[in-house]
Design an enzyme around this catalytic site. Sequence first.
Site, short mmCIF file in Angstrom:
data_model
loop_
_atom_site.label_atom_id
_atom_site.label_comp_id
_atom_site.label_asym_id
_atom_site.label_seq_id
_atom_site.Cartn_x
_atom_site.Cartn_y
_atom_site.Cartn_z
N ASP A 104 0.82 -1.21 0.00
CA ASP A 104 0.00 0.00 0.00
C ASP A 104 0.86 1.27 0.00
O ASP A 104 0.57 2.24 -0.70
CB ASP A 104 -0.88 -0.04 1.26
CG ASP A 104 -2.02 0.95 1.23
OD1 ASP A 104 -2.25 1.57 0.18
OD2 ASP A 104 -2.70 1.12 2.25
N ASN A 164 2.23 8.14 5.56
CA ASN A 164 3.60 7.60 5.53
C ASN A 164 3.88 6.44 6.48
O ASN A 164 4.65 5.55 6.16
CB ASN A 164 4.61 8.72 5.75
CG ASN A 164 4.42 9.46 7.04
OD1 ASN A 164 3.32 9.50 7.60
ND2 ASN A 164 5.48 10.05 7.54
N PRO A 188 -8.16 7.05 8.24
CA PRO A 188 -6.80 6.93 7.72
C PRO A 188 -6.61 7.76 6.46
O PRO A 188 -7.59 8.21 5.86
CB PRO A 188 -6.67 5.43 7.42
CG PRO A 188 -8.07 4.94 7.22
CD PRO A 188 -8.99 5.85 7.98
N GLU A 243 0.09 22.45 7.11
CA GLU A 243 -0.97 23.25 6.48
C GLU A 243 -2.35 22.68 6.82
O GLU A 243 -3.24 23.40 7.27
CB GLU A 243 -0.78 23.27 4.95
CG GLU A 243 0.48 23.99 4.48
CD GLU A 243 1.78 23.27 4.86
OE1 GLU A 243 1.78 22.02 5.00
OE2 GLU A 243 2.80 23.97 5.05
N LEU A 256 -14.47 24.49 20.29
CA LEU A 256 -13.62 24.36 21.49
C LEU A 256 -13.27 22.90 21.80
O LEU A 256 -13.30 22.47 22.94
CB LEU A 256 -14.32 25.01 22.70
CG LEU A 256 -14.51 26.52 22.58
CD1 LEU A 256 -15.34 27.06 23.73
CD2 LEU A 256 -13.17 27.23 22.54
N GLU A 262 0.31 16.63 15.43
CA GLU A 262 1.65 16.09 15.12
C GLU A 262 1.89 16.43 13.65
O GLU A 262 1.32 15.79 12.76
CB GLU A 262 1.69 14.58 15.33
CG GLU A 262 1.38 14.13 16.75
CD GLU A 262 2.51 14.42 17.72
OE1 GLU A 262 3.63 14.73 17.26
OE2 GLU A 262 2.26 14.36 18.92
N GLY A 264 4.40 18.63 10.39
CA GLY A 264 5.58 18.43 9.56
C GLY A 264 6.89 18.64 10.31
O GLY A 264 6.93 19.18 11.42
N CYS A 296 8.40 12.12 9.09
CA CYS A 296 8.32 13.47 9.67
C CYS A 296 9.58 13.78 10.47
O CYS A 296 9.99 14.93 10.57
CB CYS A 296 7.09 13.59 10.55
SG CYS A 296 7.01 12.28 11.79
N GLY A 467 3.84 21.39 15.63
CA GLY A 467 2.63 21.01 16.36
C GLY A 467 2.77 21.06 17.86
O GLY A 467 3.74 21.57 18.40
N GLU A 471 3.13 12.10 21.41
CA GLU A 471 2.71 10.70 21.28
C GLU A 471 3.84 9.84 21.83
O GLU A 471 5.00 10.24 21.84
CB GLU A 471 2.41 10.36 19.81
CG GLU A 471 1.21 11.15 19.33
CD GLU A 471 0.50 10.59 18.11
OE1 GLU A 471 1.14 9.89 17.32
OE2 GLU A 471 -0.70 10.85 17.97
P1 NAD Z 1 -1.98 15.56 5.13
O1 NAD Z 1 -2.00 16.73 6.04
O2 NAD Z 1 -2.19 15.77 3.69
O3 NAD Z 1 -3.09 14.48 5.58
C1 NAD Z 1 -3.11 13.98 6.91
C2 NAD Z 1 -4.49 13.42 7.19
O4 NAD Z 1 -5.43 14.50 7.17
C3 NAD Z 1 -4.98 12.43 6.14
O5 NAD Z 1 -5.74 11.43 6.77
C4 NAD Z 1 -5.85 13.29 5.27
O6 NAD Z 1 -6.82 12.55 4.56
C5 NAD Z 1 -6.49 14.18 6.31
N1 NAD Z 1 -7.07 15.42 5.81
C6 NAD Z 1 -6.94 15.99 4.60
N2 NAD Z 1 -7.65 17.13 4.55
C7 NAD Z 1 -8.23 17.28 5.75
C8 NAD Z 1 -9.07 18.27 6.31
N3 NAD Z 1 -9.48 19.32 5.62
N4 NAD Z 1 -9.46 18.14 7.60
C9 NAD Z 1 -9.03 17.09 8.33
N5 NAD Z 1 -8.24 16.10 7.84
C10 NAD Z 1 -7.85 16.19 6.57
O7 NAD Z 1 -0.60 14.82 5.42
P2 NAD Z 1 0.03 13.59 4.62
O8 NAD Z 1 0.50 14.10 3.31
O9 NAD Z 1 -0.84 12.40 4.69
O10 NAD Z 1 1.28 13.24 5.56
C11 NAD Z 1 2.52 13.86 5.44
C12 NAD Z 1 2.68 14.95 6.46
O11 NAD Z 1 2.44 14.43 7.76
C13 NAD Z 1 4.09 15.50 6.48
O12 NAD Z 1 4.04 16.89 6.63
C14 NAD Z 1 4.69 14.85 7.70
O13 NAD Z 1 5.76 15.54 8.27
C15 NAD Z 1 3.53 14.80 8.61
N6 NAD Z 1 3.71 13.78 9.64
C16 NAD Z 1 3.91 14.18 10.93
C17 NAD Z 1 4.14 13.23 11.91
C18 NAD Z 1 4.38 13.63 13.35
O14 NAD Z 1 4.37 12.77 14.21
N7 NAD Z 1 4.60 14.90 13.64
C19 NAD Z 1 4.16 11.88 11.58
C20 NAD Z 1 3.95 11.52 10.25
C21 NAD Z 1 3.72 12.47 9.29
#
Ligand code: NAD
Length: 496
Positions: A104, A164, A188, A243, A256, A262, A264, A296, A467, A471
């Site tokens: 996957d 990821n 997910p 973002e 609220l 968590e 980028g 990340c 963030g 965790e």
């Molecule tokens: P993403 O922000 O695009 O998506 C994350 C999750 O949010 C997904 O399940 C997605 O479907 C969902 N999502 C999308 N739009 C949304 C919305 N409007 N409201 C709520 N949820 C929404 O991130 P990604 O591309 O899947 O993952 C990569 C990013 O995640 C990288 O920036 C990476 O650094 C970060 N990351 C952080 C950690 C950490 O522990 N800090 C761990 C892994 C990944």
Amino acid sequence: MTMTESAATAVRFAPGRLFIGGEWREASGGERMDVIAPATGEKLTDVAKGTTADVDAAVAAARAAFDSGVWSGLSSRERARILQRAYELMRERTEELAQAESADVGKPIMLARFVDANNAAELFEYYASLGHHLDGTVRETSGPTHAYVKKEPLGVVAAITPFNFPLILSASKLAPALIAGNTVVHKPASDTPLSALIMADILQQAGVPDGVVNVVTGPGATLGDHLVSHPGVDKIAFTGSTEVGAHAAALAAQNLKPFTAELGGNAANILFADADLDAAVHTVISAFVFNAGQFCMAGPRLLVERPIYETVLGILGQAVPQVPFGDITAPDTVIGPLASANQLEKVSAMVDRAIAAGARVVTGGEKADLGGGYFYRPTVLADLPADAEAVVDEVFGPVLTVQPFDSEEEAIELANSTKYGLASGIQTSDLAKAHRVAARLQAGITWVNGWALMDASVPFGGVKASGWGREGGPEAMESYQRSHSIVFNLAPGAAQ
Ligand code: NAD
């Protein structure tokens, strides 16, 4: 095992439907969406394309399960026994989890087995063990009162996870949320939904009651917005990009709702001239190629003390192309493809812009044509200015930028010079220096003479745009419990 067999295995294992109220069901709109295998660019399987009505149903199921006390009313020891059983089942079903995760996400099978499946199982084991110690406290008070503080679950937790590390990041939310007595609606990432469905099956098999865990697969923005702003949700645990996290946090704030973020990262790895160079170079490479850089807490920014700068570039130029790259089913492969066509294009465009801006390509710098998959060659770029896009932004691919520094002070300044603050690393044989520098790095975790030294007991999380909240470890429990103070008057009738 060939790619085709591996893909078939994942299709067979993953139920591919929504899991709501303990039942597997199709999406209310009847639609399905394709899941693409990053190693081939071909369709792997499809899953139910959930709708906002399905989110409503999942929240209602989680709410009903919470309010009934079927889970929150158990003692934490009883919940611990069920989560321990889930750990054992994850061990028994390791190969199934690893095959699905590998196909996957495009992870080399060895990593999927020994990192993803293994660490996810350990998270359940760890939080099951905490279930035996979820005690409240008694407080010493100055008045004639008896005060104690109970820890209570929050209610319905919305868990939103990125593409990821689907399995590990699902476990790092579900295990603490569940041991605390919460119920969960899990959304997910739309690109990589398979292992979350297998995990739901395992939890049901372990004895988690119906409605306590619900999984809705489908388009991220539509489902995510609806879930985050849902009045029936009591807490949002979000992992993803800065973002989207900021957008979701703003939505949650309107109601609220507590929100953990968590987000980028863009970690600096500081290599001092006194380090054991062989070991340090090994660490430097694994820090940026691990999970094809889609980590990340990767180490994509290497800061090298100037006397060894050119030497290190020379070694990287030789060593990086030797790292086994390509076939994710081969037992020695370390670097697989990026997880999606979108991610490949994003990484490729960023490197192209860096090269156009004058970066020196030490190695890589291009896509690799390997059977239609989303492969990008591990890349090392030097001589970029400190404010170049590829240095300050999160690339999220197998790309390392290298910058020289002349002093400890300058290394710290460069390390802290991005908006992110998730991880950091120091490679040195001078331990006093390591302590000094670590104390000044703006990051949730700092590794010394190594990288990604993760353990279920060790918290991670961000500062700045990476963030808030943690965790892992007992710290994660703070996100899933609240304190309830209960105070008895020991002198009833006396003047208050
Ligand atoms: P993403 O922000 O695009 O998506 C994350 C999750 O949010 C997904 O399940 C997605 O479907 C969902 N999502 C999308 N739009 C949304 C919305 N409007 N409201 C709520 N949820 C929404 O991130 P990604 O591309 O899947 O993952 C990569 C990013 O995640 C990288 O920036 C990476 O650094 C970060 N990351 C952080 C950690 C950490 O522990 N800090 C761990 C892994 C990944």
